[in-house]
Design a protein around this motif. Structure first.
Motif, mmCIF file in Angstrom:
data_model
loop_
_atom_site.group_PDB
_atom_site.id
_atom_site.type_symbol
_atom_site.label_atom_id
_atom_site.label_comp_id
_atom_site.label_asym_id
_atom_site.label_seq_id
_atom_site.Cartn_x
_atom_site.Cartn_y
_atom_site.Cartn_z
ATOM 1 N N THR A 187 0.831 -1.203 0.000
ATOM 2 C CA THR A 187 0.000 0.000 0.000
ATOM 3 C C THR A 187 0.867 1.255 0.000
ATOM 4 O O THR A 187 0.622 2.192 -0.756
ATOM 5 N N GLN A 195 -9.091 0.023 -1.351
ATOM 6 C CA GLN A 195 -9.429 -1.312 -0.882
ATOM 7 C C GLN A 195 -10.924 -1.467 -0.611
ATOM 8 O O GLN A 195 -11.555 -2.404 -1.068
ATOM 9 N N ASP A 200 -5.670 -0.797 -5.160
ATOM 10 C CA ASP A 200 -5.091 -1.374 -3.937
ATOM 11 C C ASP A 200 -6.035 -2.439 -3.392
ATOM 12 O O ASP A 200 -7.034 -2.116 -2.764
ATOM 13 N N GLU A 201 -5.687 -3.693 -3.637
ATOM 14 C CA GLU A 201 -6.545 -4.813 -3.219
ATOM 15 C C GLU A 201 -8.018 -4.509 -3.473
ATOM 16 O O GLU A 201 -8.820 -4.495 -2.539
HETATM 17 MG MG LIG Z 1 -2.331 -2.785 2.153
#
Ligand SMILES: [Mg+2]
Ligand SMILES: Nc1ncnc2c1ncn2[C@@H]1O[C@H](COP(=O)(O)OP(=O)(O)O)[C@@H](O)[C@H]1O
Lengths: 298, 253, 278
Positions: free
Chosen positions: B46, B92, B174-175
């Motif tokens: 991240t 995320q 990010d994810e």
């Molecule tokens: Mg992360």
């Protein structure tokens, strides 16, 4: 022996539980008596003057004329003006603390400032206003060529605005702070400046909370007594401009109740108190409902 | 294989207080490819991806040093707002703006950046981008309602549409599926595949299968160091480093 | 980069102006606060001497004098209020936190919150109707009741909030040792809430110490030294109010000194209560 001790503690236990419940009931009784007292003592005024009390613009105790209109208008005038003066400050501080100073030490300075402003007793605000602010307003009025009363709506609103800022900030900074980091980051990720994030995301998101905070501050302004009584000039006419002396619901009670002797006069003053109570309670309830909805949402 | 480079990281160091999170990392991302950044949790994925659109500017405790070239500008020296308009980010957790309708959410970048558009331009941008992420048919009746009643997967696709609407050159994810169910995950993975023709994609994932399914290149990060970077095929079939191999066989997660 | 640079500069400028503006508005409030404190200290400090605490106000025309009767009156009134409001407020708070299922629990909470929102002048009217009208005289007791009613919701709320923070396991542990409900609350729960309740009590006291409106038609004020709570009695805020509206310079000075003294106590109490929680 052992059984004896257990029995006494058992009795104490029962008594304690009863006392707790009694305290709960006592609270209800106190509030009921409180409201009953106000209504009962307003009765004479409610009966003799009835609804015209609200609209009558004349308040002349010596001729037996009792109309609440000058004070209702005086109260709204000073409180709305105070709120308008306070908004740029309270919004700025809420945003500054809640958005920019989130985790910084510097926010302590401003929070202490708010605590101090909220902590100063209102009689001291009034005294200071009378001794320092009013002379300044007199100078201003003299230069402008208006009758230099000094005391009046303007002085009261200025002092009030200072007193109510901490109330809107308490809630305001929290609701701005509660805007999810997710959303702030998403907006910044799209290229927004902090100003744009605040304008398009943070303020719309926290609008109801900001509104509730300012509503409660407004309620505070309406119910404030001493500071207003000392600088508003205590005149029982409908104010025509911000330079006029006037009276609010609270200030006329503070000013006349101690000296009132005619039963109708006393009763009318108590009815003013009842009106004041109804207005502030409605405002508080609306504020609390919004805050409650807010905390459930987030 | 000759690939055009879109972003090039040189000697990137990121630290928080005394704590080094990214250590002297150099790496080039390729145009119109999907690059996966993989590694155990806490290894700095991240932190790395957020440096690419200057999100660390928000937190003064992050110190970022090095060079990230984008064309002939160093991103770390450019104006962060211009950087973010060119390099979009999806987070995320789905985070559509709750005070805006679906329609406004797609246009959020324009609204926030104060760019005035005509009604046709707006409709056009909304239509195109909702179609791209496959939301057009799903939401076309409620386009002026708030986005918060959508499912998690739909919300995440709305966030992708919102980012694509700014026509970024690079899309950072990010994810993006870690908060979603398998079905919604598949939709997003397919979407990533379709999108790489128009945008270069850099995606953080700690889902190994996901990296193998969608990415062309894979970078493996471990405790702030870049251990290995190659085509996804190479990484998954003949990893050079033992740590990569262990990670792929789930020795640590 | 293709985006319009001038547009960006304009936006950044706007942002800068916005930021500086809210900063200025925020810190601007230091000015009135400083002015208030400055005047109170400047005018009050000279008279906040030993005389202030041990002498009665000087008669009109004479200089010097103190605020003895007001100081004593304030402490008597607030002391009695505390004696009423602290135990009763704690009982109400325990009831609110502990008897969640009781049929009047929510109603009681509503009543406490309503009491909290009632304008202070109204407490004065009600206490007047309850204690001054029937007995035909102003009294310190009526003032104490008015202030106790104001303080009650603050103590009750502080108690309820602190009790809510206590983990249930603590209670279980106490029961497991064979303690009954009374002992558990008295010996385990309330002592663990001591900080929160103390801080609520201190804030409550600092609030009612400065209250004036409820005293106007209850305590009323008294030119003579009086320890009898059944009679009219003076108080610091009343003194400030009465002297402020008087035309005499000497009385203004005593009012400034009283303001300084009151502000030191009130703000001191709130600082102490903040630190109690930490
Ligand atoms: Mg992360
Ligand atoms: N704001 C922060 N302050 C201090 N340390 C942080 C912060 N953010 C991340 N870290 C640390 O940096 C390391 C990498 O975090 P992160 O980039 O979030 O890892 P990943 O995304 O790979 O799980 C972690 O050890 C984490 O504790």
């Amino acid at each position: 022996m052992k059984i004896m001790i257990n029995l006494t503690t058992h009795k104490k236990n029962q008594l304690f539980i009863k006392t707790l419940k009694g305290a709960g009931y006592l609270t209800l009784i106190i509030l009921t008596l409180f409201l009953f007292t106000l209504i009962f003592n307003s009765f004479l005024s409610l009966k003799t003057i009835s609804l015209s009390f609200l609209f009558n613009t004349n308040w002349q105790p010596n001729t037996g004329n009792f109309g609440a209109a000058p004070f209702i208008i005086g109260t709204l005038f000073t409180s709305i003006l105070a709120l308008l003066i306070s908004i740029p400050f309270s919004l700025s501080i809420s945003i500054y603390i809640g958005y920019f100073l989130k985790n910084k030490k510097r926010k302590n300075t401003l929070e202490t400032l708010m605590d101090l402003l909220a902590g100063i007793p209102s009689v001291i605000y009034g005294f200071w206003g009378l001794m320092v602010l009013v002379p300044i307003i007199i100078k201003l009025q003299t230069t402008l060529g208006i009758i230099p009363y000094g005391v009046g709506i303007l002085a009261a609103s200025l002092i009030l605005s200072l007193m109510i800022i901490p109330y809107s900030v308490t809630l305001g900074k929290d609701v701005i702070n509660l805007v999810p980091t997710d959303l702030v980051e998403a907006a910044i990720g799209l290229g927004a400046t902090p100003y744009e994030v605040i304008k398009h995301i943070a303020i719309p998101y926290s609008l109801s909370g900001l509104f509730a905070g300012h509503l409660m501050a407004f309620g505070r302004a309406i119910s404030e007594t001493m500071a207003v009584t000392m600088v508003i000039g205590n005149r029982n006419f409908i104010p025509k401009s911000i330079m006029d002396p006037a009276n609010t619901l609270a200030s006329v009670i503070a000013n006349e109740f101690g000296e009132a002797s005619a039963p109708l006069h006393i009763s009318s003053l108590i009815e003013l108190g009842l009106i004041l109570l109804i207005i502030t309670t409605i405002i508080n309830i609306i504020g609390k409902i919004i805050v409650k909805a807010y905390t459930i949402e987030t | 294989m000759t690939n055009e480079t879109i972003l090039s990281i040189e000697k990137l160091n990121i630290s928080v207080k005394k704590n080094k999170i990214i250590k002297n990392l150099s790496l080039s991302f390729y145009k119109n490819k999907v690059t996966a950044i993989m590694g155990p949790s806490g290894c700095g994925k991240t932190t790395l991806i957020r440096s690419l659109n200057r999100m660390h500017d928000l937190d003064k405790s992050f110190k970022v040093k090095g060079n990230i070239s984008f064309g002939n500008t160093n991103l770390l020296k450019a104006d962060p707002i211009l950087v973010r308009q060119q390099i979009g980010m999806v987070f995320q957790r789905p985070n559509p703006f709750p005070n805006m309708s679906i329609y406004e959410n797609v246009l959020a970048g324009y609204i926030l950046n104060g760019i005035k558009l005509s009604k046709e331009e707006k409709d056009n941008i909304v239509d195109i981008n909702l179609k791209k992420v496959g939301l057009y048919d799903e939401v076309s009746d409620n386009i002026h309602r708030k986005g918060s009643h959508l499912s998690g997967g739909q919300q995440q696709r709305l966030c992708i549409a919102r980012t694509l609407a700014m026509k970024p050159k690079v899309l950072l994810l990010d994810e993006p599926t870690s908060a979603l169910d398998p079905k919604a995950t598949t939709r997003i993975e397919n979407l990533i595949n379709e999108l790489k023709n128009e945008v270069s994609i850099i995606m953080v994932t700690h889902n190994i299968e996901q990296a193998s399914r969608v990415s062309d290149y894979t970078a493996f990060l471990y405790l702030g160091d870049l251990i290995e970077y190659d085509t996804t095929e190479t990484i998954f079939t003949v990893p050079k480093d033992k740590r990569t191999e262990e990670y792929l066989s789930r020795k640590y997660g | 980069m293709k985006l319009n640079k001038t547009n960006l500069e304009k936006r950044l400028l706007k942002n800068k102006i916005f930021y500086e503006t809210i900063k200025i508005f925020s810190y601007a409030l230091l000015i009135p606060l400083a002015l208030i404190l400055f005047y109170i200290i400047k005018n009050g400090i000279a008279y906040l001497n030993l005389d202030f605490f041990i002498k009665m106000p000087a008669p009109v025309g004479e200089t010097g004098g103190g605020a003895l009767s007001a100081i004593i009156g304030s402490f008597l009134i607030v002391g009695l209020s505390g004696l009423i409001a602290i135990p009763l407020g704690m009982l109400i708070g325990v009831f609110l936190a502990e008897f969640k299922e009781h049929k009047i629990n929510n109603l009681t909470r509503l009543a406490v919150e309503t009491l909290q929102g009632i304008p202070s002048i109204i407490y004065g009217i009600v206490a007047y109707a309850w204690f001054v009208m029937p007995f035909g005289k102003f009294s310190g007791i009526s003032a104490s009741i008015a202030l106790a009613l104001m303080m009650l919701p603050m103590v009750a709320k502080a108690t309820e909030e602190s009790l809510k923070m206590i983990p249930y396991t603590l209670k279980e542990a106490s029961y497991a040792l064979g303690a009954n409900y009374y002992t558990t609350i008295k010996k385990v729960i309330l002592p663990s809430c001591q900080k929160g309740i103390t801080s609520g009590v201190l804030i409550g006291i600092s609030r009612i110490l400065g209250e004036t409106a409820p005293l106007l038609f209850t305590a009323f004020g008294n030119a003579f030294l009086n320890f009898n709570m059944a009679k009219p009695i003076n108080a610091l805020p009343l003194l400030i109010y009465n002297y402020a509206s008087s035309p005499y310079q000497e009385w203004h000075q005593i009012a400034w000194a009283s303001s300084l003294f009151l502000i030191i106590i009130v703000l001191g109490l709130s600082i102490i209560s903040k630190n109690v929680i930490k």
